[in-house]
Write a protein that holds these residues in place. Structure first.
Motif, PDB file in Angstrom:
ATOM      1  N   LEU A 117       0.807  -1.214   0.000  1.00 56.07           N
ATOM      2  CA  LEU A 117       0.000   0.000   0.000  1.00 56.07           C
ATOM      3  C   LEU A 117       0.843   1.269   0.000  1.00 56.07           C
ATOM      4  CD1 LEU A 117      -2.873  -1.007   2.464  1.00 56.07           C
ATOM      5  CD2 LEU A 117      -2.800  -1.172  -0.031  1.00 56.07           C
ATOM      6  N   PHE A 144      -9.238  -5.773  -1.400  1.00 53.83           N
ATOM      7  CA  PHE A 144      -7.824  -6.055  -1.203  1.00 53.83           C
ATOM      8  C   PHE A 144      -7.665  -7.292  -0.327  1.00 53.83           C
ATOM      9  CE2 PHE A 144      -7.637  -1.730  -2.565  1.00 53.83           C
ATOM     10  CZ  PHE A 144      -6.377  -1.543  -3.129  1.00 53.83           C
ATOM     11  N   LEU A 146      -4.676  -8.696   1.814  1.00 58.55           N
ATOM     12  CA  LEU A 146      -3.427  -8.099   2.273  1.00 58.55           C
ATOM     13  C   LEU A 146      -2.849  -8.847   3.467  1.00 58.55           C
ATOM     14  CD1 LEU A 146      -4.616  -4.375   2.206  1.00 58.55           C
ATOM     15  CD2 LEU A 146      -3.104  -5.459   0.527  1.00 58.55           C
ATOM     16  N   GLN A 150       0.142  -4.699   6.616  1.00 59.84           N
ATOM     17  CA  GLN A 150      -0.290  -3.525   5.856  1.00 59.84           C
ATOM     18  C   GLN A 150      -1.397  -2.746   6.572  1.00 59.84           C
ATOM     19  OE1 GLN A 150       0.777  -2.721   2.435  1.00 59.84           O
ATOM     20  NE2 GLN A 150       2.411  -4.133   2.968  1.00 59.84           N
ATOM     21  N   TRP A 154      -3.118   0.850   5.514  1.00 54.29           N
ATOM     22  CA  TRP A 154      -4.525   0.883   5.090  1.00 54.29           C
ATOM     23  C   TRP A 154      -5.233   2.101   5.699  1.00 54.29           C
ATOM     24  CZ3 TRP A 154      -7.747  -1.666   1.788  1.00 54.29           C
ATOM     25  CH2 TRP A 154      -9.122  -1.533   1.997  1.00 54.29           C
ATOM     26  N   GLU A 155      -4.971   2.331   6.973  1.00 51.42           N
ATOM     27  CA  GLU A 155      -5.637   3.428   7.675  1.00 51.42           C
ATOM     28  C   GLU A 155      -5.047   4.788   7.318  1.00 51.42           C
ATOM     29  OE1 GLU A 155      -8.263   3.178   9.537  1.00 51.42           O
ATOM     30  OE2 GLU A 155      -8.373   0.973   9.520  1.00 51.42           O
ATOM     31  N   LEU A 158      -4.305   4.644   2.415  1.00 54.55           N
ATOM     32  CA  LEU A 158      -5.328   4.310   1.423  1.00 54.55           C
ATOM     33  C   LEU A 158      -6.685   4.923   1.748  1.00 54.55           C
ATOM     34  CD1 LEU A 158      -5.757   2.745  -1.201  1.00 54.55           C
ATOM     35  CD2 LEU A 158      -6.570   0.833   0.160  1.00 54.55           C
ATOM     36  N   PRO A 174     -10.942  -5.140   3.749  1.00 54.03           N
ATOM     37  CA  PRO A 174      -9.875  -6.022   3.243  1.00 54.03           C
ATOM     38  C   PRO A 174      -9.917  -7.399   3.902  1.00 54.03           C
ATOM     39  CG  PRO A 174      -8.983  -4.446   4.790  1.00 54.03           C
ATOM     40  CD  PRO A 174     -10.413  -4.051   4.587  1.00 54.03           C
ATOM     41  N   TRP A 176      -7.591  -9.871   5.610  1.00 56.56           N
ATOM     42  CA  TRP A 176      -6.269  -9.897   6.238  1.00 56.56           C
ATOM     43  C   TRP A 176      -5.818 -11.343   6.408  1.00 56.56           C
ATOM     44  CZ3 TRP A 176      -4.268  -5.320   6.036  1.00 56.56           C
ATOM     45  CH2 TRP A 176      -5.062  -4.187   6.198  1.00 56.56           C
TER      46      TRP A 176
END
Length: 248
Positions: A117, A144, A146, A150, A154-155, A158, A174, A176
């Motif tokens: 990301l 996603f 991921l 990540q 992400w927070e 993205l 996502p 995870w």
């Protein structure tokens, strides 16, 4: 000298002979050496010769048309026998254009598998790589898969950019799942042509370049519709989607 011979061979000698004979007959008629009946006979013979010449040419034209038709059929058969390549390599020069076109052709759900990301930190890369899919009306969901490492990106990297363009409703939560051992990264989607395509890359050189701490794709393999590789990628995506990160 050879060019002069070629020009010499291109003359229509049948027509030239007819013109010479007609001219000679007219001169003889004007000199009262040849009667009108003889002149008419000569004219009829010349017309017959010209007709025979045209018939020969027509026969030759038909033969040429037949050869041309056979050649066209052979070329068409050859083109039909050529297989479209399963995979096309996209290099740095065409990568951004190809990525944007890939996103515009997408429809339904678009899956991003095992990407870094950090590459979305520059706004320019986000706008080129992800934004076209989020703003594509034919795309219903962008998902996603991921590695849990990540999570912070992400927070911080993205989600703010996605919400800034008002596309949060299209971004699915996502999946995870541990992916550190996976060497592949890909984007998988259906397209507006009703087929499935993928952009496939690999971690590390030469497929990834590392600049300013970012792992950015340098080369991507465009996996074409009908490729057997798509079956493997779809199976990998399904297997990891149904998996879950271990509890901590």
């Amino acid at each position: 000298m050879p060019s002069g011979r070629r020009r010499f061979g291109r003359y229509d000698w049948d027509a030239i002979a007819g013109i010479v004979a007609a001219g000679a007959a007219l001169v003889l008629h004007f000199l009262h050496i040849v009667e009108v009946e003889v002149l008419l006979a000569i004219a009829l013979v010349l017309l017959a010769l010209l007709l025979l010449r045209d018939l020969r040419r027509e026969s030759g034209d038909e033969a040429a048309e037949e050869r041309l038709a056979r050649t066209e059929a052979a070329v068409a058969a050859l083109a039909a026998s050529l297989r479209r390549p399963d995979v096309v390599l996209i290099g740095p020069r065409d990568l951004r254009r190809a990525s944007a076109e890939f996103a515009r052709r997408a429809r339904g759900e678009v899956t991003w598998f095992n990407v870094c990301l950090l590459m979305f930190r520059p706004q320019e890369l986000f706008d080129v790589l992800l934004r076209p899919a989020l703003e594509n009306p034919a795309v219903t969901t962008v998902r996603f898969i991921l590695d849990p490492s990540q999570g912070d990106l992400w927070e911080t990297e993205l989600l703010p950019k996605v919400h800034a363009i008002g596309a949060g409703s299209r971004l699915a939560p996502p999946v995870w799942v541990p992916l550190r051992e996976e060497a592949v990264s890909f984007i998988l989607t259906d397209t507006d042509a009703g087929t499935t395509e993928a952009h496939l890359s690999f971690w590390g050189e030469p497929f990834m370049s590392r600049a300013a701490g970012l792992d950015i794709p340098r080369f991507v393999l465009h996996v074409q519709p009908g490729s057997e590789l798509l079956v493997q990628l779809s199976e990998m995506e399904r297997r990891y989607r149904t998996a879950r990160a271990p509890a901590t």
